[in-house]
Design a protein around this motif. Structure first.
Motif, short mmCIF file in Angstrom:
data_model
loop_
_atom_site.label_atom_id
_atom_site.label_comp_id
_atom_site.label_asym_id
_atom_site.label_seq_id
_atom_site.Cartn_x
_atom_site.Cartn_y
_atom_site.Cartn_z
N ASP A 79 0.84 -1.19 0.00
CA ASP A 79 0.00 0.00 0.00
C ASP A 79 0.88 1.24 0.00
OD1 ASP A 79 -2.17 -1.59 0.10
OD2 ASP A 79 -2.60 -1.26 2.23
N THR A 80 0.40 2.30 -0.61
CA THR A 80 1.13 3.56 -0.62
C THR A 80 0.22 4.66 -0.13
OG1 THR A 80 0.49 3.92 -2.94
CG2 THR A 80 2.62 2.87 -2.53
N VAL A 81 0.84 5.76 0.27
CA VAL A 81 0.08 6.89 0.77
C VAL A 81 -0.89 7.37 -0.31
CG1 VAL A 81 0.22 9.25 1.61
CG2 VAL A 81 1.94 7.56 2.31
N GLY A 82 -2.14 7.57 0.05
CA GLY A 82 -3.12 8.07 -0.90
C GLY A 82 -4.10 7.01 -1.36
N LEU A 83 -3.74 5.71 -1.26
CA LEU A 83 -4.66 4.68 -1.65
C LEU A 83 -5.74 4.53 -0.59
CD1 LEU A 83 -2.37 1.86 -3.09
CD2 LEU A 83 -3.80 3.47 -4.34
N PRO A 84 -6.97 4.23 -0.99
CA PRO A 84 -8.03 4.09 0.00
C PRO A 84 -7.84 2.85 0.85
CG PRO A 84 -8.80 3.41 -2.16
CD PRO A 84 -7.43 4.00 -2.36
N LYS A 85 -8.27 2.93 2.11
CA LYS A 85 -8.20 1.75 2.97
C LYS A 85 -9.50 0.97 2.94
CE LYS A 85 -9.41 4.42 7.09
NZ LYS A 85 -8.96 4.85 8.42
N VAL A 86 -10.54 1.52 2.29
CA VAL A 86 -11.79 0.79 2.09
C VAL A 86 -12.05 0.68 0.59
CG1 VAL A 86 -12.75 1.54 4.30
CG2 VAL A 86 -13.21 2.88 2.24
N ASP A 87 -12.76 -0.38 0.20
CA ASP A 87 -13.06 -0.58 -1.21
C ASP A 87 -14.44 -0.03 -1.54
OD1 ASP A 87 -14.84 -2.36 -0.14
OD2 ASP A 87 -13.83 -4.17 -0.88
N LYS A 88 -14.95 -0.41 -2.70
CA LYS A 88 -16.23 0.13 -3.15
C LYS A 88 -17.39 -0.36 -2.30
CE LYS A 88 -14.80 0.69 -7.97
NZ LYS A 88 -15.05 0.30 -9.37
N THR A 89 -17.19 -1.45 -1.58
CA THR A 89 -18.25 -1.95 -0.70
C THR A 89 -18.23 -1.28 0.67
OG1 THR A 89 -16.96 -3.77 0.29
CG2 THR A 89 -18.03 -4.19 -1.84
N GLY A 90 -17.23 -0.41 0.90
CA GLY A 90 -17.10 0.28 2.17
C GLY A 90 -16.40 -0.52 3.23
N ARG A 91 -15.70 -1.61 2.85
CA ARG A 91 -15.01 -2.46 3.80
C ARG A 91 -13.50 -2.30 3.68
NH1 ARG A 91 -19.63 -4.89 2.18
NH2 ARG A 91 -20.87 -6.03 3.73
N PHE A 92 -12.78 -2.64 4.77
CA PHE A 92 -11.32 -2.55 4.76
C PHE A 92 -10.74 -3.42 3.65
CE2 PHE A 92 -11.00 -1.38 9.51
CZ PHE A 92 -10.87 -0.04 9.20
N CYS A 93 -9.76 -2.89 2.94
CA CYS A 93 -9.09 -3.65 1.89
C CYS A 93 -7.57 -3.62 2.04
CB CYS A 93 -9.49 -3.12 0.51
SG CYS A 93 -9.12 -1.36 0.25
N SER A 94 -7.07 -3.11 3.17
CA SER A 94 -5.63 -3.03 3.40
C SER A 94 -5.10 -4.30 4.04
CB SER A 94 -5.32 -1.84 4.32
OG SER A 94 -4.02 -1.94 4.84
N PRO A 95 -3.96 -4.82 3.56
CA PRO A 95 -3.36 -6.00 4.20
C PRO A 95 -3.02 -5.76 5.67
CG PRO A 95 -2.38 -5.62 2.05
CD PRO A 95 -3.25 -4.43 2.34
N ARG A 96 -2.74 -4.51 6.05
CA ARG A 96 -2.51 -4.22 7.47
C ARG A 96 -3.72 -4.63 8.30
NH1 ARG A 96 0.19 -0.56 10.67
NH2 ARG A 96 2.00 -1.34 9.53
N ALA A 97 -4.91 -4.38 7.77
CA ALA A 97 -6.12 -4.75 8.49
C ALA A 97 -6.21 -6.26 8.66
CB ALA A 97 -7.36 -4.23 7.75
N ALA A 98 -5.76 -7.02 7.67
CA ALA A 98 -5.77 -8.48 7.77
C ALA A 98 -4.84 -8.95 8.87
CB ALA A 98 -5.38 -9.10 6.43
N ASN A 187 -13.25 -6.80 3.48
CA ASN A 187 -13.74 -7.39 2.24
C ASN A 187 -13.30 -8.85 2.12
OD1 ASN A 187 -11.08 -7.45 1.28
ND2 ASN A 187 -11.35 -5.72 -0.09
N LYS A 188 -13.81 -9.54 1.11
CA LYS A 188 -13.58 -10.98 0.98
C LYS A 188 -12.10 -11.30 0.80
CE LYS A 188 -18.14 -12.06 -0.90
NZ LYS A 188 -18.90 -12.61 -2.06
N LEU A 189 -11.38 -10.46 0.07
CA LEU A 189 -9.96 -10.70 -0.17
C LEU A 189 -9.18 -10.65 1.14
CD1 LEU A 189 -8.00 -11.18 -2.54
CD2 LEU A 189 -7.63 -8.71 -2.62
N ILE A 190 -9.50 -9.67 1.97
CA ILE A 190 -8.82 -9.53 3.26
C ILE A 190 -9.15 -10.70 4.17
CG2 ILE A 190 -8.70 -8.14 5.36
CD1 ILE A 190 -7.10 -7.09 2.95
N LEU A 191 -10.40 -11.15 4.18
CA LEU A 191 -10.77 -12.29 5.01
C LEU A 191 -10.08 -13.56 4.55
CD1 LEU A 191 -14.59 -11.61 5.52
CD2 LEU A 191 -12.73 -11.26 7.16
N ARG A 192 -9.91 -13.74 3.24
CA ARG A 192 -9.17 -14.91 2.73
C ARG A 192 -7.71 -14.83 3.15
NH1 ARG A 192 -12.22 -14.28 -2.14
NH2 ARG A 192 -10.43 -13.32 -3.17
#
Length: 288
Positions: A79-98, A187-192
């Motif tokens: 991840d880099t500065v400026g990228l969203p931490k939530v996706d279009k579904t409004g859920r976390f999509c950052s590997p840090r969150a995983a 999101n599903k990717l982070i949960l996987r």
């Protein structure tokens, strides 16, 4: 799940504790550490020195987050500065969150004496209480990449109280997010990815216990019940390096940041040293 976050205010020699909940578990048993466990505390201190200014220590800083390179579609690049931490579904999509979610599950599994993968799946399938609602807009307010920074100077008790209120608010937000149903937060990717991390930890736990005993300080081995978070971070990082083969620099940086956020004192530096020793030893063994 409940990891207590405490704030202490020292004013003219009087200390007043200000408890504020964060969100890991507080069950009883350990997997497979001893069962005489205590809550792990993250402390912030506010003191009033002789020059009448107030100094605080709080969790405000940012860092880079990392990836599982196997998830090429969404997690294959840091991840880099400026990228969203939530996706279009409004859920976390950052590997840090995983990794943060995985750490909370490992910690809880140690206390409950449960398999971390089963505990994770249990959390995923828990029924919500009648009338439960979770405001996903709060995810935009939450910073999973914050950790203790240098002391902050304030000029009055009013400023100090405001700072403590902000810390309390951040802690309450953290508690609400980390205790919410995971499918509403990640999101599903982070949960996987989280499940992959937990499977790796479970499958390599016994072998890594032996390695950890060799690299951690004697004080950690003498009182493992007081170092559950630190040991959980080591298991998480070692398993990701060996099982998922994530780039070791990324894994170590993530582990150090988690230690800065959730542990105290010199834990982050010790974890950094332990993981670098582990990586060097692993590389030497593979070259033989």
């Amino acid at each position: 799940m409940q990891l207590l976050l405490s704030c202490t205010v020292a004013m003219d020699g009087a200390c007043v504790p200000l408890p504020s909940p964060s969100s890991f578990a507080t069950p009883s048993k350990c997997f497979p550490l001893p069962s005489s466990l205590v809550n792990h505390n993250r402390d912030f201190f506010l003191a009033k020195p002789q020059n009448k200014t107030l100094f605080t220590r709080c969790s405000v800083a940012s860092s880079a987050v990392a990836v599982d390179r196997d998830e090429a579609s969404g997690l294959g690049k840091p991840d880099t500065v400026g990228l969203p931490k939530v996706d279009k579904t409004g859920r976390f999509c950052s590997p840090r969150a995983a990794r943060e979610l995985a750490l909370s599950i490992i910690y809880a599994s140690c206390l409950e004496g449960l398999d971390p993968v089963r505990l994770f799946e249990k959390r995923l399938n828990e029924r919500r209480e009648a009338g439960y609602q979770f405001d996903q807009r709060k995810l935009l307010e939450y910073n999973p990449m914050s950790f203790a920074g240098p002391p902050v100077t304030v000029q009055s008790e009013e400023e100090a109280n405001e700072l403590l209120r902000n810390i309390e608010k951040e802690s309450d937000l953290e508690a609400e997010i980390l205790s919410a149903p995971p499918k509403l937060v990640y999101n599903k990717l982070i949960l996987r990815f989280t499940r992959k991390l937990l499977v790796a930890v479970r499958d390599s736990w016994d072998s890594h216990v032996l390695v950890i005993n060799k690299v951690v300080p004697p004080t950690w081995k003498d009182e493992p019940a007081g170092k559950i978070l630190e040991l959980s971070i080591l298991h998480l990082a070692m398993s990701e390096m060996t099982k998922l083969e994530t780039i070791h620099q990324i894994v170590i940086n993530e582990a150090v940041d988690l230690a800065k956020r959730y542990c105290d004192g010199a834990s982050s530096r010790i974890i950094n040293g332990c993981l670098r020793t582990f990586y060097r030893d692993t590389e030497k063994a593979s070259d033989r």
